[in-house]
Design a protein around this motif. Structure first.
Motif, PDB file in Angstrom:
ATOM      1  N   THR A 179       0.458   4.137  -2.787  1.00 20.16           N
ATOM      2  CA  THR A 179       0.037   5.508  -2.482  1.00 20.16           C
ATOM      3  C   THR A 179       1.155   6.523  -2.689  1.00 20.16           C
TER       4      THR A 179
ATOM      5  N   HIS B 264      -8.602   1.037   1.424  1.00 25.74           N
ATOM      6  CA  HIS B 264      -7.771   0.275   2.365  1.00 25.74           C
ATOM      7  C   HIS B 264      -8.361   0.283   3.770  1.00 25.74           C
ATOM      8  N   ARG B 265      -8.909   1.424   4.174  1.00 27.28           N
ATOM      9  CA  ARG B 265      -9.519   1.506   5.501  1.00 27.28           C
ATOM     10  C   ARG B 265     -10.727   0.576   5.606  1.00 27.28           C
TER      11      ARG B 265
ATOM     12  N   ASP C  61      -6.866   5.241   0.091  1.00 30.55           N
ATOM     13  CA  ASP C  61      -6.917   5.271   1.560  1.00 30.55           C
ATOM     14  C   ASP C  61      -8.283   4.807   2.070  1.00 30.55           C
ATOM     15  N   THR C  62      -9.357   5.285   1.437  1.00 34.07           N
ATOM     16  CA  THR C  62     -10.702   4.877   1.830  1.00 34.07           C
ATOM     17  C   THR C  62     -10.899   3.378   1.599  1.00 34.07           C
TER      18      THR C  62
ATOM     19  N   ARG D 122       0.832  -1.213   0.000  1.00 35.09           N
ATOM     20  CA  ARG D 122       0.000   0.000   0.000  1.00 35.09           C
ATOM     21  C   ARG D 122       0.863   1.258   0.000  1.00 35.09           C
ATOM     22  N   HIS D 123       1.902   1.230   0.792  1.00 33.79           N
ATOM     23  CA  HIS D 123       2.793   2.397   0.862  1.00 33.79           C
ATOM     24  C   HIS D 123       3.368   2.689  -0.527  1.00 33.79           C
TER      25      HIS D 123
ATOM     26  N   ARG E 277      -5.003   8.751  -4.285  1.00 30.26           N
ATOM     27  CA  ARG E 277      -4.525   8.434  -2.939  1.00 30.26           C
ATOM     28  C   ARG E 277      -5.685   8.456  -1.946  1.00 30.26           C
ATOM     29  N   SER E 278      -6.561   9.443  -2.082  1.00 29.07           N
ATOM     30  CA  SER E 278      -7.735   9.525  -1.204  1.00 29.07           C
ATOM     31  C   SER E 278      -8.629   8.307  -1.396  1.00 29.07           C
TER      32      SER E 278
END
Length: 127
Positions: free
Chosen positions: A55, A70-71, A67-68, A51-52, A63-64
């Motif tokens: 992103t 992945h969360r 992030d969503t 993931r790092h 990226r946003s």
């Protein structure tokens, strides 16, 4: 009378053995659950590294979104892992409690089977 006491001892030994086998099953479940937990941690570490990388090379909008995504994925995986962990603990508890009862009962039967015949006769005639 002595033959009945011998069979009581045999029944006690059988219950002890069954209880011990249930304890072995509980330990087996614990071992594989811990192994699965370690594998899960390794997988999560690999996913975070991936993931790092994803992103760090993505635009702000992507990226946003990542992030969503992945969360939400992490929350779903965490719920699943927690549910599996709770189910494993419940199974282990059932095996442990049943094994304990069988071992204690088996030990008591073995003791009863080893009582002197005079005590057994006195208990039977008194009852």
């Amino acid at each position: 009378m002595a033959a009945a006491q011998a069979w009581i001892s045999v029944a006690g030994i059988a219950l002890d053995l069954l209880g011990f086998l249930l304890l072995l099953r509980e330990w087996w479940i614990a071992f594989f659950h811990e192994n699965a937990a370690l594998e899960h941690q390794q997988k999560r570490a690999w996913e975070q590294s991936l993931r790092h990388h994803q992103t760090s090379h993505a635009s702000d909008q992507l990226r946003s979104h990542l992030d969503t995504h992945h969360r939400l994925h992490d929350e779903m995986v965490d719920r699943s892992v927690r549910a599996r962990h709770i189910a494993t603990l419940r199974a282990r508890k059932r095996f442990f409690v049943l094994a304990t009862i069988l071992i204690v009962l088996g030990s008591l039967l073995q003791l009863a089977g080893q009582l002197p015949e005079s005590i057994v006769s006195a208990l039977i005639t008194a009852g």
